[in-house]
Design an enzyme around this catalytic site. Structure first.
Site, PDB file in Angstrom:
ATOM      1  N   HIS A 196       1.162  -1.110  -0.191  1.00 52.74           N
ATOM      2  CA  HIS A 196       0.152   0.257   0.064  1.00 52.74           C
ATOM      3  C   HIS A 196       1.187   1.491  -0.019  1.00 52.74           C
ATOM      4  O   HIS A 196       0.223   2.144   0.446  1.00 52.74           O
ATOM      5  CB  HIS A 196      -1.321   0.012   1.177  1.00 52.74           C
ATOM      6  CG  HIS A 196      -1.845  -1.262   0.941  1.00 52.74           C
ATOM      7  ND1 HIS A 196      -2.911  -1.648   0.779  1.00 52.74           N
ATOM      8  CD2 HIS A 196      -1.157  -2.089   2.414  1.00 52.74           C
ATOM      9  CE1 HIS A 196      -3.335  -3.047   0.693  1.00 52.74           C
ATOM     10  NE2 HIS A 196      -2.370  -3.416   1.984  1.00 52.74           N
ATOM     11  N   SER A 229      14.661  21.791 -16.189  1.00 56.12           N
ATOM     12  CA  SER A 229      13.301  22.432 -16.530  1.00 56.12           C
ATOM     13  C   SER A 229      14.133  24.388 -17.269  1.00 56.12           C
ATOM     14  O   SER A 229      15.146  24.805 -16.309  1.00 56.12           O
ATOM     15  CB  SER A 229      12.646  22.881 -14.801  1.00 56.12           C
ATOM     16  OG  SER A 229      11.734  24.167 -15.206  1.00 56.12           O
ATOM     17  N   LYS A 276      15.765  21.559 -10.798  1.00 51.77           N
ATOM     18  CA  LYS A 276      15.032  20.861 -11.186  1.00 51.77           C
ATOM     19  C   LYS A 276      15.798  19.794 -11.880  1.00 51.77           C
ATOM     20  O   LYS A 276      16.864  19.917 -12.766  1.00 51.77           O
ATOM     21  CB  LYS A 276      13.572  21.033 -11.946  1.00 51.77           C
ATOM     22  CG  LYS A 276      13.408  21.544 -11.395  1.00 51.77           C
ATOM     23  CD  LYS A 276      12.275  20.714 -10.388  1.00 51.77           C
ATOM     24  CE  LYS A 276      10.772  20.387 -11.291  1.00 51.77           C
ATOM     25  NZ  LYS A 276       9.623  20.403 -10.931  1.00 51.77           N
ATOM     26  N   GLU A 330       9.693   9.183 -17.132  1.00 52.25           N
ATOM     27  CA  GLU A 330       8.130   9.710 -17.137  1.00 52.25           C
ATOM     28  C   GLU A 330       7.484   8.777 -18.603  1.00 52.25           C
ATOM     29  O   GLU A 330       6.386   8.409 -18.479  1.00 52.25           O
ATOM     30  CB  GLU A 330       8.001  10.941 -16.331  1.00 52.25           C
ATOM     31  CG  GLU A 330       7.947  11.070 -15.054  1.00 52.25           C
ATOM     32  CD  GLU A 330       8.290  12.245 -15.197  1.00 52.25           C
ATOM     33  OE1 GLU A 330       7.833  13.290 -14.065  1.00 52.25           O
ATOM     34  OE2 GLU A 330       8.621  12.817 -16.527  1.00 52.25           O
TER      35      GLU A 330
END
Ligand code: ARG
Length: 458
Positions: free
Chosen positions: A156, A277, A283, A290
């Site tokens: 979980h 970024s 970043k 992804e």
């Protein structure tokens, strides 16, 4: 427009219809397979006395010259040809004249395209197998170096019990191993030659179908010519296998994204596998993970699309089947790229052992082990569960871990606790005590089995 079938027509094809119908723009990918198939067909025709040896040699020579020119770039598979089959045949006739017109004897584009696609998928299955092997090597090397890298195991997405990084990656080893075995079994099942099925009903020429099959390294010729031209099961199976590979890659990507987050910091991706970024200077984003996760949908789409395309088709060949190509090519390119990139990303990633151990030490991942300790001292498990539950509550109130709780507090709950509780709930002990097959305490054996599996793969 160079078409193979003008005879019974009195009007030219409408330009839009031609565009809609043509497949050369994408089936030119099958050029090598198409020529390979034609060479075998011609050899068989000559062996059966359907062509003379001179005609065979002339055709083979013509095909070889087309191959050479396409390879060098002197000839481009483009222009006004309906498909790759028309392109090759028209060029052959242009180069060698009448003998070229005999190439298509006893053959239809229906069995021809069925053959080309099968040859293509067989090659790609081998390529996917090799890529999976490489990925498994990368995973095994992480396993081998991290049998004592403690980390929390999750259920979980809550800390559950301590495991090791080797154990966690061992799970992925199993997944990609099954993927590899699945690809191999599909390859074995699909290795049947459709050539000689003709349009659907075989042919009146005395073809030796087994001979062609053998020349093209198939196990045998297909049993039924209607099935031969209309079977796309193997493609659906293959797309299914690619979908499952992507599902596994996507789950791993998701974990890498979580582990790479500022909160977790379990892993640091190499600069070469991350991006920045345009506005936020701090970043470093896990874009590759992804994108792998994102591209999974595309491959699932191809799989669903072909299932739907095939579901209503009457036997035997229907032009709908031409739609099997672009989506299959895309799914193969996508999956191969993702397997390769995942391997590279893993090899260059740095795992933060201290962070993982620190995280495993907090969050009561060793609570089950504390209960097991009491069981070893004679307390029934259900009682032990209640005792540790209350101690966890106490720790939460005091903002400490079970390891930091004084013995007096332990003993207030249960007299069975002694000084050795601290050793029993250390990360090392929690992991080492888990000795059942497949558990983190016996990773050395699992690693040995994994090594043996890869060694026996050709
Ligand atoms: N381009 C076609 C395909 O991919 C080749 C077979 C064409 N056969 C036909 N009868 N039109 O399926």
């Amino acid at each position: 427009m160079a078409q193979l079938w003008g005879g019974r027509f009195t009007k030219e094809t409408d330009a839009l219809v031609y565009q809609f119908n043509q497949s050369l723009l994408f089936d030119r990918r099958l050029f090598e397979q198409d020529v390979r198939g034609s060479k075998a067909h011609v050899r068989m025709l000559a062996k059966q006395g359907i062509l003379t040896a001179a005609e065979r040699d002339r055709i083979l020579m013509g095909l070889a010259s087309i191959e050479r020119d396409v390879e060098s770039g002197a000839l481009k598979a483009e222009g006004e040809y309906e498909d790759i089959h028309s392109f090759v045949e028209a060029n052959l006739i242009e180069r060698i004249g009448d003998a070229g017109k005999k190439l298509h004897t006893g053959r239809s584009r229906n069995d021809q395209v069925a053959l080309d696609m099968r040859l293509y998928i067989r090659d790609e299955a081998d390529a996917v197998k090799d890529l999976l092997k490489e990925l498994l090597e990368a995973i095994l090397s992480i396993m081998s170096g991290n049998t004592e890298t403690y980390m929390p195991g999750f259920t979980h997405l809550q800390k559950a019990q301590p495991v090791t990084l080797a154990h966690h990656f061992g799970a992925y080893f199993e997944m990609f191993k099954r993927d590899l075995e699945r690809v191999l079994s599909i390859r074995e099942r699909m290795n049947i030659c459709p050539l000689g099925s003709g349009a659907l009903a075989g042919t009146t020429y005395p073809l030796d179908r087994e001979y062609t099959a053998e020349l093209l390294l198939f196990d045998r010729a297909c049993e039924n010519s209607m099935d031969g031209v209309s079977d796309r099961d193997y493609l659906i199976e293959f797309l299914g296998a690619l979908s499952i590979i992507m599902m596994h890659l996507s789950r791993l990507s998701e974990e890498i994204i979580i582990w790479n987050s500022n909160e977790y910091r379990f892993v640091e991706l190499d600069d070469t596998y991350a991006t920045g970024s345009s506005i936020m200077p701090q970043k470093k984003n896990p874009d590759i993970a992804e994108l792998i996760r994102g591209k999974t949908g595309r491959v699932y789409g191809a799989s669903a699309c072909l299932l739907v395309t095939m579901k209503g088709l009457p036997l035997a060949y229907d032009k709908d089947m031409q739609e099997d190509k672009e989506l299959t090519f895309d799914a193969i390119d996508t999956t191969k790229g993702c397997i390769h990139l995942m391997g590279g990303m893993l090899k260059s990633a740095v795992f933060n052992r201290e962070r993982m151990a620190e995280s495993a030490g907090k969050g009561f991942a060793n609570a089950t082990d504390a209960a097991d300790y009491l069981v070893r001292k004679g307390v029934p498990f259900r009682d032990a569960h209640g005792i540790i539950g209350r101690l966890v509550l106490l720790c939460i109130e005091r903002n400490c871990s079970l390891d930091e709780l004084p013995l007096a507090d332990y003993r207030r709950e249960c007299q069975a606790f002694e000084e050795d509780i601290y050793g029993a709930i250390s990360l090392k002990a929690c992991v080492e005590r888990r000795m059942t097959k497949g558990a983190p305490g016996v990773m050395d054996e699992e690693i040995k089995r994994a090594r043996a599996f890869l060694d026996q793969m050709m």
